[in-house]
Design a protein around this motif. Structure first.
Motif, PDB file in Angstrom:
ATOM      1  N   HIS B 168       0.847  -1.191   0.000  1.00 16.28           N
ATOM      2  CA  HIS B 168       0.000   0.000   0.000  1.00 16.28           C
ATOM      3  C   HIS B 168       0.875   1.231   0.000  1.00 16.28           C
ATOM      4  CE1 HIS B 168      -4.138  -1.041   0.262  1.00 16.28           C
ATOM      5  NE2 HIS B 168      -3.921  -1.943   1.190  1.00 16.28           N
ATOM      6  N   LEU B 170       1.624   5.108   0.444  1.00 13.65           N
ATOM      7  CA  LEU B 170       1.018   6.192   1.214  1.00 13.65           C
ATOM      8  C   LEU B 170       1.043   7.445   0.367  1.00 13.65           C
ATOM      9  CD1 LEU B 170       3.068   5.513   4.415  1.00 13.65           C
ATOM     10  CD2 LEU B 170       0.673   5.012   4.126  1.00 13.65           C
ATOM     11  N   GLN B 171      -0.100   8.122   0.307  1.00 11.95           N
ATOM     12  CA  GLN B 171      -0.141   9.355  -0.460  1.00 11.95           C
ATOM     13  C   GLN B 171      -0.913  10.389   0.309  1.00 11.95           C
ATOM     14  OE1 GLN B 171      -2.242   7.397  -3.277  1.00 11.95           O
ATOM     15  NE2 GLN B 171      -0.476   6.382  -4.178  1.00 11.95           N
ATOM     16  N   GLY B 172      -1.035  11.525  -0.309  1.00 11.69           N
ATOM     17  CA  GLY B 172      -1.948  12.516   0.238  1.00 11.69           C
ATOM     18  C   GLY B 172      -1.268  13.766   0.719  1.00 11.69           C
ATOM     19  N   VAL B 174      -1.902  15.541   3.394  1.00  8.99           N
ATOM     20  CA  VAL B 174      -1.631  15.661   4.830  1.00  8.99           C
ATOM     21  C   VAL B 174      -0.209  15.206   5.126  1.00  8.99           C
ATOM     22  CG1 VAL B 174      -2.326  14.891   7.111  1.00  8.99           C
ATOM     23  CG2 VAL B 174      -4.049  15.292   5.374  1.00  8.99           C
ATOM     24  N   LEU B 175       0.151  14.037   4.572  1.00 10.41           N
ATOM     25  CA  LEU B 175       1.484  13.487   4.818  1.00 10.41           C
ATOM     26  C   LEU B 175       2.550  14.429   4.275  1.00 10.41           C
ATOM     27  CD1 LEU B 175       3.189  11.125   5.773  1.00 10.41           C
ATOM     28  CD2 LEU B 175       2.927  10.116   3.530  1.00 10.41           C
ATOM     29  N   THR B 178       2.849  17.736   6.295  1.00 12.51           N
ATOM     30  CA  THR B 178       3.450  17.543   7.616  1.00 12.51           C
ATOM     31  C   THR B 178       4.937  17.250   7.492  1.00 12.51           C
ATOM     32  OG1 THR B 178       1.371  16.440   8.090  1.00 12.51           O
ATOM     33  CG2 THR B 178       3.005  16.443   9.822  1.00 12.51           C
ATOM     34  N   MET B 181       6.809  20.313   6.870  1.00 21.47           N
ATOM     35  CA  MET B 181       6.938  21.107   8.096  1.00 21.47           C
ATOM     36  C   MET B 181       7.989  20.519   9.027  1.00 21.47           C
ATOM     37  SD  MET B 181       3.041  21.970   9.036  1.00 21.47           S
ATOM     38  CE  MET B 181       3.273  21.823  10.777  1.00 21.47           C
ATOM     39  N   LEU B 182       7.980  19.188   9.137  1.00 24.43           N
ATOM     40  CA  LEU B 182       8.831  18.537  10.135  1.00 24.43           C
ATOM     41  C   LEU B 182      10.282  18.418   9.690  1.00 24.43           C
ATOM     42  CD1 LEU B 182       6.615  15.641  11.531  1.00 24.43           C
ATOM     43  CD2 LEU B 182       7.397  17.663  12.719  1.00 24.43           C
ATOM     44  N   LEU B 185      12.889  20.839  10.994  1.00 21.12           N
ATOM     45  CA  LEU B 185      12.982  20.681  12.446  1.00 21.12           C
ATOM     46  C   LEU B 185      13.816  19.444  12.801  1.00 21.12           C
ATOM     47  CD1 LEU B 185      11.770  22.071  14.957  1.00 21.12           C
ATOM     48  CD2 LEU B 185      10.095  20.243  14.997  1.00 21.12           C
TER      49      LEU B 185
END
Lengths: 100, 301
Positions: B168, B170-172, B174-175, B178, B181-182, B185
């Motif tokens: 599977h 992972l997409q999208g 949101v990921l 984030t 952004m991360l 950091l």
């Protein structure tokens, strides 16, 4: 002034205890609920509410403003990663359901 | 005391479960949990350096590596039968007895090397005793650790066959958002861990593990990350070991012995070695996890 510090400290202990209750409830939910989505729901309660209460309780007892700010940053990062992971698990569950 | 007892019992139970379970996925999850528990024990023993390394590498990256490789194992390997023959029990029984004997025969009054380390700390170029031991007094051990990591990386590249099963992806948004952004950091945290190493717990291995996690995040979110074909990256993979040994040879010519530095330059050399080593460790660890992932386009020319 001393009673104020003592009061804040006891308030902090109370908040931490409440946070621990959330963690226990979340863990019980994670173990007992059947559906993956329900278990995720239980887990997020522990992650956001429980961690938040524990962090606020610890901030009240922090020796300085720098430690308190660091704790708040840890909480923010925890919230961010918890919601991201929940989103990814939910997404994975949705696509599995579509396949079935 | 109660907490320590609970921790020890938990670790024993988890180790037993990790070995006994027939479900490989469960074994990996238990292994990661076991790593976190061991990190907690190191914290209780007031060894935060080891705790950081155990949590980041032992639990985090080793777990990712195991999960990535789980998919490549044949399906029926999850049904490994648990056989307990007398040979098995006698073999492990003898080993257990020997270990028990070793524990009993440990000197009850331990010889502390701490006064010796503290006495020579001003010459080491750093103020944290653990870093002084790792990068100055026993630098050869750390260099060989790096070499072992490089060796493991090379071995894995030759074992890798590249036949993957579907997974599977992972997409999208949101990921992606984030991770965007991360990422800065996480890199900042890696640099902070490295910089902190000279005066308090932290250092090249911890920093490298965090860097590797940052690159893995970029790859998982399908964002443009490192180009593994680039020559500079290949140099980066080897850089840690090379810089370590070059500086070590320089010490030999300057009369400080192999892997020794003159006291007035030690701080600078240690910083150089640690920075390059952290970069190398990060690249090696990230590459080891990525190579075992499906859909990873790395056809070496």
């Amino acid at each position: 002034m001393n009673w104020l510090e003592a009061g804040l400290s006891w308030f902090g202990i109370g908040l931490i205890s409440l946070g621990v209750v959330f963690f226990i409830a979340g863990s019980v939910g994670l173990l007992r609920f059947g559906e993956s989505v329900n278990r995720l729901h239980a887990l997020t309660k522990a992650d956001s509410m429980g961690l938040g209460l524990v962090v606020i309780g610890l901030v009240l007892q922090a020796p300085g403003i720098a430690v308190g700010l660091k704790l708040m940053i840890i909480w923010t990062l925890g919230l961010l990663s918890a919601s991201l992971v929940s989103h990814l698990i939910g997404q994975s569950l949705c696509s599995q359901r579509r396949d079935d | 005391m109660v907490l320590d007892g609970i921790l020890v019992l938990l670790i024993l139970a988890m180790a037993w479960r990790c070995v006994r379970t027939t479900d490989l996925f469960e074994a990996i999850i238990v292994f990661v949990g076991l790593g976190m528990m061991i990190a907690l024990v190191w914290t209780r023993l007031q060894a935060p350096d080891v705790a950081l390394a155990e949590a980041a590498i032992g639990a985090g990256l080793a777990g990712a590596l195991l999960l990535a490789n789980l998919r490549q194992l044949p399906e029926d390997s999850s049904a490994v039968r648990w056989r307990s023959s007398w040979l098995w029990w006698s073999l492990w029984g003898i080993l257990g007895l020997a270990l028990g004997f070793a524990v009993v025969s440990i000197q009850t009054t331990p010889v502390s090397l701490m006064p010796l380390v503290q006495a020579h700390l001003p010459e080491s170029g750093v103020t944290h005793p653990v870093t002084a031991v790792l990068l100055n007094f026993r630098a050869l051990d750390t260099a060989l650790e790096l070499a072992v990591l490089l060796w493991a990386w090379m071995a894995q590249r030759h074992l890798f066959e590249g036949n993957f099963k579907a997974f599977h992806s992972l997409q999208g948004g949101v990921l992606k958002t984030t991770v965007k952004m991360l990422f800065p950091l996480v890199v900042l945290i890696a640099v902070y861990l490295l910089w902190r190493g000279s005066s308090s717990p932290g250092g090249a291995f911890q920093s490298g593990a965090v860097l590797a996690a940052a690159w893995l995040m970029l790859w998982l979110a399908q964002l443009p990350g490192l180009n593994w074909q680039r020559l500079s990256l290949k140099v980066g993979l080897l850089g840690g070991v090379m810089v370590f040994f070059w500086v070590g040879l320089l010490g030999l010519f300057q009369g400080a012995g192999f892997m020794g530095y003159p006291a007035d330059q030690a701080g600078g050399w240690i910083l150089l070695i640690e920075s390059v080593a952290a970069l190398s460790i990060g690249l090696l660890l990230a590459s080891m996890v990525l190579v075992s992932m499906p859909n990873f386009q790395e056809q070496s020319p």
